[in-house]
Design a protein around this motif. Structure first.
Motif, mmCIF file in Angstrom:
data_model
loop_
_atom_site.group_PDB
_atom_site.id
_atom_site.type_symbol
_atom_site.label_atom_id
_atom_site.label_comp_id
_atom_site.label_asym_id
_atom_site.label_seq_id
_atom_site.Cartn_x
_atom_site.Cartn_y
_atom_site.Cartn_z
ATOM 1 N N TYR A 176 0.838 -1.190 0.000
ATOM 2 C CA TYR A 176 0.000 0.000 0.000
ATOM 3 C C TYR A 176 0.879 1.248 0.000
ATOM 4 C CZ TYR A 176 -3.598 3.374 1.373
ATOM 5 O OH TYR A 176 -4.452 4.451 1.423
ATOM 6 N N ASP A 177 0.872 1.986 -1.089
ATOM 7 C CA ASP A 177 1.699 3.182 -1.221
ATOM 8 C C ASP A 177 0.968 4.394 -0.660
ATOM 9 O OD1 ASP A 177 4.303 2.944 -2.290
ATOM 10 O OD2 ASP A 177 3.440 2.259 -4.177
ATOM 11 N N LEU A 178 1.618 5.113 0.244
ATOM 12 C CA LEU A 178 1.081 6.375 0.705
ATOM 13 C C LEU A 178 1.327 7.440 -0.351
ATOM 14 C CD1 LEU A 178 2.390 6.405 4.403
ATOM 15 C CD2 LEU A 178 0.074 5.891 3.633
ATOM 16 N N LYS A 179 0.349 8.329 -0.521
ATOM 17 C CA LYS A 179 0.523 9.427 -1.459
ATOM 18 C C LYS A 179 1.392 10.510 -0.802
ATOM 19 C CE LYS A 179 -3.835 8.729 -3.909
ATOM 20 N NZ LYS A 179 -5.141 9.344 -4.307
ATOM 21 N N VAL A 180 2.540 10.740 -1.373
ATOM 22 C CA VAL A 180 3.490 11.693 -0.823
ATOM 23 C C VAL A 180 3.496 12.965 -1.679
ATOM 24 C CG1 VAL A 180 5.880 12.120 -0.171
ATOM 25 C CG2 VAL A 180 4.897 9.815 0.070
ATOM 26 N N THR A 181 3.315 14.099 -1.020
ATOM 27 C CA THR A 181 3.333 15.373 -1.729
ATOM 28 C C THR A 181 4.770 15.887 -1.817
ATOM 29 O OG1 THR A 181 1.148 15.912 -0.881
ATOM 30 C CG2 THR A 181 2.461 17.718 -1.755
#
Length: 389
Positions: free
Chosen positions: A382-387
């Motif tokens: 599960y990839d976290l959305k990184v800004t």
């Protein structure tokens, strides 16, 4: 057809935490309990605690002998290898639909790695926690990455498991099983406990539960002697020691405890108190001293103080009832002095345990009954959305 849920337990503390969940699974119309016992449970040196499991009404499906009569790094690594052989044969025979494990022990790592190869979905309880002072920290995170379903003790720990790439849909904050056990058990009356332990509580009483700092550059005996030196300075105080687990260097500590107890009539040691007697002791002592996770996870629910020594539990969430000290005599004595101060005693009255208020067993069962079991086998990162900053 009932789903076969297999539990693996290797220590008395771990079994105590899993007891009520195992009992509910055993009595369920939906699930079939399978139980594998290993590690310290099968060792005469550590009390042959598998007998208590049988006395509690559980049927043991498999005993896996893997604990060698030494606690060196070589011995423990060999023990893990022996464990792999035993779990391979066991999973081939039992063919469980789900493996449930708790915590961060090396015995559990052998079980989980074996289940991974057998494509058995793994449920991990108490993941996401940090203990920088022991190699258990790395083992815990490794188990998390091999597991398909997660039950954490706090929301912060849930977030950490998700941060490690686990799908939020399979990570549940259910609270700590220790708190759940405290609320479900009946504490023994003091006179009954005293007779059972052959121990008389005095004016002041301390419960000592200490394990090796397996990542420390100093030997376990060197660090533990600092605690014993501090205890030797106390007056009108009785001591209850619980013996450490089979970690690297644990036998060094056991030898020192035995010597201290033989030289001090106000001290007694016990290989295994069991959960009811252990929690009953907490009720009647002034504090728990050492570096056990119990001092952080369970003792606050009794509104009793914990003197947490050294780095073994560094990183874990702590209630206001926990006093951190360094692993030296002076710091420990300062912590004990603060423990008995009016300021600290007033703090205890309003302490809240960060690990929940119970119903953990019920929360876990609800998830197990409602989750899609087929979806557990299709695990993806599960990839976290990184800004970008």
């Amino acid at each position: 057809m009932k789903k076969k849920i297999c539990f693996v337990t290797g220590t008395r503390a771990e079994y105590g935490l899993l007891f009520h969940l195992m009992k509910e699974i055993k009595n369920s119309d939906t699930f079939q309990l399978q139980l594998v016992v290993t590690g310290m449970h099968l060792s005469p040196e550590f009390g042959l605690t598998y007998k208590q499991i049988i006395n509690d009404g559980f049927e043991i499906d498999q005993k896996i002998e893997m604990l060698l009569s030494a606690d060196t790094s070589t011995a423990i690594t060999k023990s893990m290898g022996i464990g792999f052989l035993g779990f391979a044969e066991t999973f081939e025979r039992l063919k469980p639909d789900l493996l449930i494990v708790l915590g961060d022990r090396y015995e559990i790592l052998s079980a989980v790695a074996s289940a991974l190869i057998f494509n058995i979905p793994i449920c991990h309880i108490h993941g996401g926690e940090l203990t920088y002072g022991a190699y258990d920290d790395a083992i815990r995170h490794a188990i998390t990455k091999m597991s398909n379903l997660h039950f954490t003790a706090t929301d912060e720990y849930r977030n950490r498991v998700i941060q490690m790439g686990e799908n939020p849909n399979f990570v549940f904050d259910v609270g700590g099983l220790g708190v759940d056990s405290i609320l479900k058990l009946s504490i023994l009356p003091k006179e009954v406990l005293e007779k059972d332990l052959d121990f008389t509580f005095g004016k002041k009483n301390l419960l000592i539960t200490y394990h090796p700092e397996t990542l420390s550059s100093e030997s376990p005996s060197t660090l533990f002697k600092e605690l014993l030196d501090a205890l030797s300075c106390l007056e009108d105080t009785n001591f209850i020691f619980t013996l450490p687990n089979s970690d690297t260097g644990g036998r060094e500590i056991i030898s020192l405890i035995e010597s201290f107890v033989s030289a001090n009539k106000n001290a007694k040691s016990y290989t295994s108190l069991g959960q009811i007697r252990y929690f009953s002791c907490i009720r009647y002592v002034d504090a728990v001293i050492g570096n056990s996770s119990s001092g952080l996870l369970e003792v606050p629910s009794f509104k009793k103080g914990t003197i947490n020594i050294g780095n073994r539990q560094s990183g874990r969430m702590k209630a206001a009832s926990v006093i951190d000290t360094k692993a030296n005599k002076q710091s420990i004595l300062e912590g004990i002095k603060y423990l008995y101060s009016k300021e600290f005693q007033s703090i205890l009255a309003t302490v809240e345990n960060p690990y929940g208020k119970g119903n953990t067993t019920e929360n876990i069962l609800m998830v197990l009954k409602n989750i899609s079991w087929d979806s557990l086998k299709n695990k993806k990162f599960y990839d976290l959305k990184v800004t970008n900053l």
